[in-house]
Design a protein around this motif. Structure first.
Motif, PDB file in Angstrom:
ATOM      1  N   GLY A  52       5.694   6.259  -0.972  1.00  0.00           N
ATOM      2  CA  GLY A  52       6.533   5.149  -1.393  1.00  0.00           C
ATOM      3  C   GLY A  52       7.525   4.754  -0.323  1.00  0.00           C
ATOM      4  O   GLY A  52       7.518   5.292   0.786  1.00  0.00           O
ATOM      5  N   HIS A  53       8.410   3.838  -0.687  1.00  0.00           N
ATOM      6  CA  HIS A  53       9.340   3.258   0.284  1.00  0.00           C
ATOM      7  C   HIS A  53      10.323   4.256   0.871  1.00  0.00           C
ATOM      8  O   HIS A  53      10.874   4.024   1.943  1.00  0.00           O
ATOM      9  N   GLN A  54      10.535   5.386   0.229  1.00  0.00           N
ATOM     10  CA  GLN A  54      11.437   6.396   0.768  1.00  0.00           C
ATOM     11  C   GLN A  54      10.669   7.536   1.425  1.00  0.00           C
ATOM     12  O   GLN A  54      11.238   8.578   1.733  1.00  0.00           O
ATOM     13  N   GLY A  55       9.373   7.353   1.608  1.00  0.00           N
ATOM     14  CA  GLY A  55       8.554   8.371   2.241  1.00  0.00           C
ATOM     15  C   GLY A  55       8.077   9.440   1.282  1.00  0.00           C
ATOM     16  O   GLY A  55       7.438  10.407   1.689  1.00  0.00           O
ATOM     17  N   GLU A  56       8.349   9.257  -0.010  1.00  0.00           N
ATOM     18  CA  GLU A  56       7.942  10.251  -1.001  1.00  0.00           C
ATOM     19  C   GLU A  56       6.442  10.139  -1.273  1.00  0.00           C
ATOM     20  O   GLU A  56       5.890   9.049  -1.321  1.00  0.00           O
ATOM     21  N   LEU A  57       5.796  11.273  -1.407  1.00  0.00           N
ATOM     22  CA  LEU A  57       4.368  11.318  -1.696  1.00  0.00           C
ATOM     23  C   LEU A  57       4.167  10.870  -3.140  1.00  0.00           C
ATOM     24  O   LEU A  57       4.709  11.486  -4.063  1.00  0.00           O
ATOM     25  N   THR A  58       3.412   9.793  -3.346  1.00  0.00           N
ATOM     26  CA  THR A  58       3.206   9.268  -4.694  1.00  0.00           C
ATOM     27  C   THR A  58       1.777   9.460  -5.181  1.00  0.00           C
ATOM     28  O   THR A  58       1.530   9.379  -6.381  1.00  0.00           O
ATOM     29  N   ALA A  59       0.856   9.692  -4.260  1.00  0.00           N
ATOM     30  CA  ALA A  59      -0.532   9.934  -4.657  1.00  0.00           C
ATOM     31  C   ALA A  59      -1.239  10.709  -3.561  1.00  0.00           C
ATOM     32  O   ALA A  59      -0.941  10.554  -2.373  1.00  0.00           O
ATOM     33  N   LEU A  60      -2.167  11.539  -3.988  1.00  0.00           N
ATOM     34  CA  LEU A  60      -2.970  12.328  -3.056  1.00  0.00           C
ATOM     35  C   LEU A  60      -4.373  12.392  -3.634  1.00  0.00           C
ATOM     36  O   LEU A  60      -4.555  12.808  -4.773  1.00  0.00           O
ATOM     37  N   ARG A  61      -5.326  11.929  -2.851  1.00  0.00           N
ATOM     38  CA  ARG A  61      -6.720  11.935  -3.315  1.00  0.00           C
ATOM     39  C   ARG A  61      -7.575  12.725  -2.343  1.00  0.00           C
ATOM     40  O   ARG A  61      -7.402  12.637  -1.130  1.00  0.00           O
ATOM     41  N   PHE A  62      -8.505  13.479  -2.891  1.00  0.00           N
ATOM     42  CA  PHE A  62      -9.482  14.209  -2.100  1.00  0.00           C
ATOM     43  C   PHE A  62     -10.782  13.417  -2.187  1.00  0.00           C
ATOM     44  O   PHE A  62     -11.308  13.206  -3.285  1.00  0.00           O
ATOM     45  N   LEU A  63     -11.277  12.983  -1.052  1.00  0.00           N
ATOM     46  CA  LEU A  63     -12.372  12.020  -1.016  1.00  0.00           C
ATOM     47  C   LEU A  63     -13.738  12.677  -0.871  1.00  0.00           C
ATOM     48  O   LEU A  63     -13.905  13.632  -0.114  1.00  0.00           O
TER      49      LEU A  63
END
Length: 142
Positions: free
Chosen positions: A37-48
């Motif tokens: 997000g805009h503050q550098g916070e991790l908002t999603a993580l996907r394993f492809l």
């Protein structure tokens, strides 16, 4: 006064746009996708593509960290680009000299560097090779 009000309105608009902003980046091995997000916070993580199933723990961790860090750096640069006009002096009102921003203090010195300079690439490749070597050693000991 009108110029100052215009700048304040533009800053508020930029802040509002950035609150909704996010950046998504895939790791170089295309195994992981990270969104910040805009503050550098991790908002999603996907394993492809199920690639994580065949990766050693160290390889997966390196992919997660790489994708997340690249996304954070891109977001930081987007913030810098959005606020850059406010750091420039006003052409019509000489008294408005622009805001002095220490981007390195806010985001860290990496954000000021070119994306993936040659030295960092060599270091990252060496680390990736070491991770692969460790994974091969783990496979032999299991």
């Amino acid at each position: 006064m009108a110029e100052l009000e215009a700048v304040q309105t533009a800053v508020a608009r930029a802040e509002s746009e950035l609150r909704r902003a996010s950046v998504t980046v895939r790791s170089k091995d295309r195994a992981v996708e990270a969104t910040v997000g805009h503050q550098g916070e991790l908002t999603a993580l996907r394993f492809l593509d199920g690639k994580y199933r065949t990766m050693a723990a160290g390889e997966l961790a390196a992919s997660v960290l790489e994708a997340t860090e690249r996304a954070r750096t891109q977001m930081s640069r987007q913030v810098m680009e959005t606020f850059r006009p406010f750091t420039q002096p006003s052409s019509s009102v000489p008294e408005l000299t622009g805001v002095d921003v220490d981007w390195a203090e806010i985001f860290g010195s990496d954000v000021l560097e070119e994306p993936y300079p040659a030295q960092a690439r060599r270091t990252r490749d060496r680390l990736h090779d070491e991770i692969n070597d460790d994974a091969e050693d783990e496979d032999r000991h299991v």
